[in-house]
Design an enzyme around this catalytic site. Sequence first.
Site, mmCIF file in Angstrom:
data_model
loop_
_atom_site.group_PDB
_atom_site.id
_atom_site.type_symbol
_atom_site.label_atom_id
_atom_site.label_comp_id
_atom_site.label_asym_id
_atom_site.label_seq_id
_atom_site.Cartn_x
_atom_site.Cartn_y
_atom_site.Cartn_z
ATOM 1 N N ASN A 67 26.960 -81.192 35.441
ATOM 2 C CA ASN A 67 27.399 -81.873 34.293
ATOM 3 C C ASN A 67 27.958 -81.209 33.264
ATOM 4 O O ASN A 67 27.541 -80.272 32.988
ATOM 5 C CB ASN A 67 26.022 -82.846 33.811
ATOM 6 C CG ASN A 67 25.345 -82.312 32.956
ATOM 7 O OD1 ASN A 67 25.729 -82.109 31.609
ATOM 8 N ND2 ASN A 67 24.346 -81.252 33.115
ATOM 9 N N LEU A 71 26.972 -83.234 24.826
ATOM 10 C CA LEU A 71 25.803 -83.698 24.051
ATOM 11 C C LEU A 71 26.296 -85.252 23.174
ATOM 12 O O LEU A 71 26.327 -85.109 21.817
ATOM 13 C CB LEU A 71 25.939 -82.637 22.872
ATOM 14 C CG LEU A 71 24.961 -81.600 22.932
ATOM 15 C CD1 LEU A 71 25.500 -80.427 22.218
ATOM 16 C CD2 LEU A 71 23.609 -81.953 22.538
ATOM 17 N N ASN A 124 16.814 -77.061 21.872
ATOM 18 C CA ASN A 124 17.394 -76.687 22.991
ATOM 19 C C ASN A 124 18.396 -75.648 22.656
ATOM 20 O O ASN A 124 19.339 -75.722 21.946
ATOM 21 C CB ASN A 124 18.399 -78.028 23.203
ATOM 22 C CG ASN A 124 19.473 -78.052 24.439
ATOM 23 O OD1 ASN A 124 19.623 -76.854 24.778
ATOM 24 N ND2 ASN A 124 20.015 -78.865 24.963
ATOM 25 N N CYS A 127 21.989 -75.103 26.477
ATOM 26 C CA CYS A 127 23.062 -75.729 27.024
ATOM 27 C C CYS A 127 24.110 -74.885 27.428
ATOM 28 O O CYS A 127 24.492 -74.182 26.723
ATOM 29 C CB CYS A 127 23.405 -76.921 26.191
ATOM 30 S SG CYS A 127 25.133 -77.777 27.030
ATOM 31 N N GLY A 213 19.368 -79.982 39.877
ATOM 32 C CA GLY A 213 18.786 -80.417 41.102
ATOM 33 C C GLY A 213 18.211 -79.400 42.040
ATOM 34 O O GLY A 213 18.096 -78.101 41.697
HETATM 35 O O1 RRO Z 1 24.994 -82.713 27.132
HETATM 36 C C1 RRO Z 1 25.220 -81.849 28.198
HETATM 37 O O2 RRO Z 1 26.204 -81.869 28.399
HETATM 38 C C2 RRO Z 1 24.144 -81.028 28.386
HETATM 39 C C3 RRO Z 1 23.164 -80.338 27.595
HETATM 40 BR BR1 RRO Z 1 23.072 -80.716 25.708
HETATM 41 C C4 RRO Z 1 21.984 -79.333 28.113
HETATM 42 O O3 RRO Z 1 21.378 -78.760 27.304
HETATM 43 N N1 RRO Z 1 22.185 -79.472 29.478
HETATM 44 C C5 RRO Z 1 22.955 -79.808 30.139
HETATM 45 O O4 RRO Z 1 23.323 -79.572 31.501
HETATM 46 N N2 RRO Z 1 23.951 -80.658 29.761
#
Ligand code: RRO
Length: 300
Positions: A67, A71, A124, A127, A213
């Site tokens: 993904n 945010l 966090n 990311c 996953g």
């Molecule tokens: O929002 C994202 O794209 C995202 C976040 Br903030 C994160 O901490 N980890 C991730 O896989 N996607």
Amino acid sequence: MTLSVKVGGLKLRNPFILASGILSHGSLLKRAAGAGAGAVVTKSLTLEPREGYPTPALVAFEGGFVNAMGLPNPGCEEYLRTDLPLAKEGKVPVIVSLAGSHEGEFERMAVLAADAGADALELNLSCPHAEKRGLELGQDPAIVRKIVRRVRSCTSLPIWVKLGLCDSLIDSALACQQEGAQAVVAINTLRSMIIDVDARRPTLSNLFGGLSGPALRPVAVRCVFELYEKLSIPIIGSGGVMGWRDAVEFMLAGAAAVQVGSAVAIKGLQIFRELCDGLGAYLKKEGFSSPTNLVGLAHR
Ligand code: RRO
């Protein structure tokens, strides 16, 4: 037999926590609580609203998902006003995830979240595809120290810090501990890429995204195992838990609780009952009286 655990300044009815970013809306967090989650973590919030990256922002593959949501969130104040009260109706601890870009933003959002009734904060710092946020901060132990220190100075809420895979993971985690964090969450998704062979282009609009996953699990278990050898604060495992055996694996590695993300997307919220039933039966069969008795046993 009780599955309840004390972890990171919270008492949870079971050690299974809805991971950040899987369900955003407050009513869905309430539903996760109703489905049996021991606690829920909100989508990571930023001071200003964000639309997130253009689609495609999520792609499934045989090992899980990649993904790059970017945010998306309505902004910290708006979320705390409209979604947090709904989430709290679930009557399990609600952990508010914050994704600031520097210590001042984390401080502002921490104060807002505390005033709004958050039960704990998850910073966090991991990311893998957020510019000037996330892992760009968390991989530098000096920056981690600065952020945790600032948040510690402005709130008495439990502080959890979500860290990601990087060479400095242990040093960043030690900085969290030294600055008064109550727990470390390990790990976030892994920076990765999927290329569409028909289009002959990267699938995600952002090119790179975070892998989650089952493919992530052995990496996450290894990180938890290594962290357990160095830390005295609890570790919350996260990465590819699909069933109770995976959760037990994380606990044996040293996790005091476990977050569940991709499995919710694949199996639905019934995963929480499945995890509780499976863990309860395992503890009974093996003669343990509490999930806490499993924590770190693989280190013997
Ligand atoms: O929002 C994202 O794209 C995202 C976040 Br903030 C994160 O901490 N980890 C991730 O896989 N996607």
